[in-house]
Design an enzyme around this catalytic site. Structure first.
Site, short mmCIF file in Angstrom:
data_model
loop_
_atom_site.label_atom_id
_atom_site.label_comp_id
_atom_site.label_asym_id
_atom_site.label_seq_id
_atom_site.Cartn_x
_atom_site.Cartn_y
_atom_site.Cartn_z
N ARG A 109 31.79 33.73 22.89
CA ARG A 109 32.20 33.13 24.16
C ARG A 109 31.54 31.76 24.22
O ARG A 109 30.31 31.65 24.20
CB ARG A 109 31.77 34.00 25.34
CG ARG A 109 31.93 33.29 26.67
CD ARG A 109 31.80 34.20 27.85
NE ARG A 109 32.99 35.02 28.00
CZ ARG A 109 33.30 35.71 29.10
NH1 ARG A 109 32.48 35.68 30.15
NH2 ARG A 109 34.40 36.43 29.17
N HIS A 136 41.59 32.91 26.67
CA HIS A 136 40.88 34.18 26.85
C HIS A 136 41.79 35.29 26.31
O HIS A 136 42.31 36.12 27.08
CB HIS A 136 40.55 34.38 28.33
CG HIS A 136 39.50 35.42 28.59
ND1 HIS A 136 38.87 36.13 27.58
CD2 HIS A 136 38.96 35.87 29.77
CE1 HIS A 136 38.01 36.97 28.13
NE2 HIS A 136 38.04 36.83 29.44
N GLN A 139 41.42 39.10 27.20
CA GLN A 139 41.80 39.43 28.58
C GLN A 139 43.29 39.75 28.67
O GLN A 139 43.69 40.76 29.26
CB GLN A 139 41.46 38.25 29.50
CG GLN A 139 41.76 38.51 30.96
CD GLN A 139 40.85 39.60 31.52
OE1 GLN A 139 39.64 39.50 31.40
NE2 GLN A 139 41.43 40.61 32.14
N ASP A 225 43.12 33.58 39.27
CA ASP A 225 41.76 33.57 38.73
C ASP A 225 40.94 32.60 39.58
O ASP A 225 41.49 31.88 40.43
CB ASP A 225 41.84 33.12 37.24
CG ASP A 225 40.50 33.21 36.51
OD1 ASP A 225 39.56 33.83 37.03
OD2 ASP A 225 40.41 32.64 35.41
N CYS A 265 41.49 38.75 36.43
CA CYS A 265 40.62 39.11 35.30
C CYS A 265 39.21 39.47 35.75
O CYS A 265 38.49 40.15 35.01
CB CYS A 265 40.60 37.98 34.28
SG CYS A 265 39.83 36.47 34.90
N ARG A 293 39.94 46.60 29.12
CA ARG A 293 39.27 45.71 28.16
C ARG A 293 38.62 46.56 27.07
O ARG A 293 38.67 46.26 25.89
CB ARG A 293 38.19 44.86 28.86
CG ARG A 293 38.70 43.84 29.86
CD ARG A 293 39.39 42.67 29.20
NE ARG A 293 38.56 41.96 28.24
CZ ARG A 293 37.64 41.03 28.53
NH1 ARG A 293 37.44 40.68 29.79
NH2 ARG A 293 36.93 40.43 27.58
N1 NVA Z 1 38.59 31.32 34.07
C1 NVA Z 1 37.33 32.03 34.19
C2 NVA Z 1 37.46 33.38 33.59
C3 NVA Z 1 36.22 34.23 33.65
C4 NVA Z 1 36.38 35.55 32.98
C5 NVA Z 1 36.23 31.23 33.52
O1 NVA Z 1 36.47 30.67 32.43
O2 NVA Z 1 35.14 31.15 34.08
N1 CP Z 2 37.08 38.94 32.77
C1 CP Z 2 35.97 38.68 32.05
O1 CP Z 2 36.03 38.19 30.90
O2 CP Z 2 34.81 38.99 32.68
P1 CP Z 2 33.33 38.60 32.24
O3 CP Z 2 33.18 37.11 32.47
O4 CP Z 2 32.45 39.40 33.14
O5 CP Z 2 33.13 38.92 30.80
#
Ligand code: NVA
Ligand code: CP
Length: 311
Positions: A109, A136, A139, A225, A265, A293
């Site tokens: 990540r 993502h 997801q 989101d 998500c 997930r």
């Molecule tokens: N769009 C959000 C998703 C978190 C799972 C982010 O990137 O923070």
């Molecule tokens: N939806 C998702 O990826 O959640 P986290 O940021 O908690 O991993």
């Protein structure tokens, strides 16, 4: 052990996999989920090690990968930027060489997609995108699996995306091309989809709407989101102002089909991108989405590590 002499297959963007790959993964996820629900041990990944690298926070992604790997008989190691050399300027190429010599599969990540692409280019083992600024894919793997569980095939359906055209939105757009469904996107002015950044082949599978109510009209699935994604915190106040009219509330849900689902998500901010009555309401499947997930990624880990098995 993994066969490290052949080029590994990665999951860096949703369209790295074909529709046929996904159909296989969904069938496996269904079987793996059924084993889990009936407390049956299934350990195909004994002695395999997943390394998880987090440069941003996570609850679901860390938990689902770590628990998933353990449930498949393997182990998972968590690294973050704060207490590894990754945060002290070690080149990503060097980190990839070293980490991939000591493990069987890596999940990352991070910020720019370019970082994970460089890691994968130097990795001897499969690399999974656990979220970047652009995408993502894990997801949406779970989200489409969840849609199919509730409603059957997503082909030809309409998904309404209301809010920021972020990593999750981009991945929905890629998925629309893979599965043949349509996405109606509504963002505030200045936050529109950037097709190149989204990695799209064309514009056939999505339509942009200035009015979110029009985007949601007749949709089979409504999803949104956070207004401010990780890495964009400096824009938070401005975004709170710009996105005011893009909250998914009950009035907006009434524009969708009566049996439309709502997805998010997570993590969610009630009162910002979604009203509590929607996310906590009857059309919401957010908890199934989060749970899936685990099951979908277990299928993904199995696929990338040992290939296809008979279901
Ligand atoms: N769009 C959000 C998703 C978190 C799972 C982010 O990137 O923070
Ligand atoms: N939806 C998702 O990826 O959640 P986290 O940021 O908690 O991993």
């Amino acid at each position: 052990m993994a066969n490290r002499s052949i080029a590994p297959r990665h999951f860096l963007q949703f369209n790295d996999f074909s529709r046929e790959d996904f159909e296989y993964l969904f069938a496996r996820a269904r079987w793996i989920k059924a084993q889990f629900k009936s407390y049956k041990q299934y350990w195909p990944l004994v002695d395999r090690t997943l390394v998880m690298i987090f440069e941003k926070a996570s609850t679901r992604t860390r938990l689902s990968f770590e628990a998933g790997m353990q449930q498949l008989g393997g182990s998972a190691i968590y690294l973050n930027t704060r207490d590894s050399q990754l945060g002290r300027g070690e080149p990503v190429e060097d980190a990839a060489q070293v980490i991939s010599r000591m493990s069987d599969i890596v999940m990352i990540r991070t910020f720019e997609q370019e970082i994970i692409d460089r890691f994968a280019a130097n990795s001897r083992v499969p690399v999974i995108n656990g979220l970047t600024n652009e995408y993502h894919p894990c997801q949406i793997l779970a989200d489409i699996y969840t849609y199919i569980e509730h409603r059957g095939s997503i082909e030809g359906r309409t998904v309404a995306w209301v809010g920021d055209s972020n990593n999750v939105c981009n991945t929905w757009l890629q998925a629309a091309e893979v599965f043949g469904f349509n996405v109606h996107v509504s963002t505030p002015p200045g936050y529109e989809v950037e097709p190149e950044r989204a990695g799209l082949y064309g514009t056939d599978h999505y339509e942009e709407f200035t009015d979110p109510m029009a985007a949601v009209r007749g949709a089979d699935l409504v999803t949104t989101d956070v207004w401010t994604s990780m890495g964009f915190e400096a824009e938070n106040e401005e975004r709170l102002r710009d996105f005011q009219d893009w909250q998914v509330d009950a009035e907006m849900m009434r524009e969708a089909k009566p049996d439309a689902l709502f997805m998010h998500c997570l993590p969610a901010h009630r009162g910002e991108e979604v009203a509590a009555e929607v996310i906590d309401g009857l059309q919401s499947v957010v908890w199934d989405e989060a749970e899936n997930r685990l099951h979908a990624q277990k299928a993904l880990l199995e696929y990338l590590l040992i290939g296809r098995v008979n279901t």
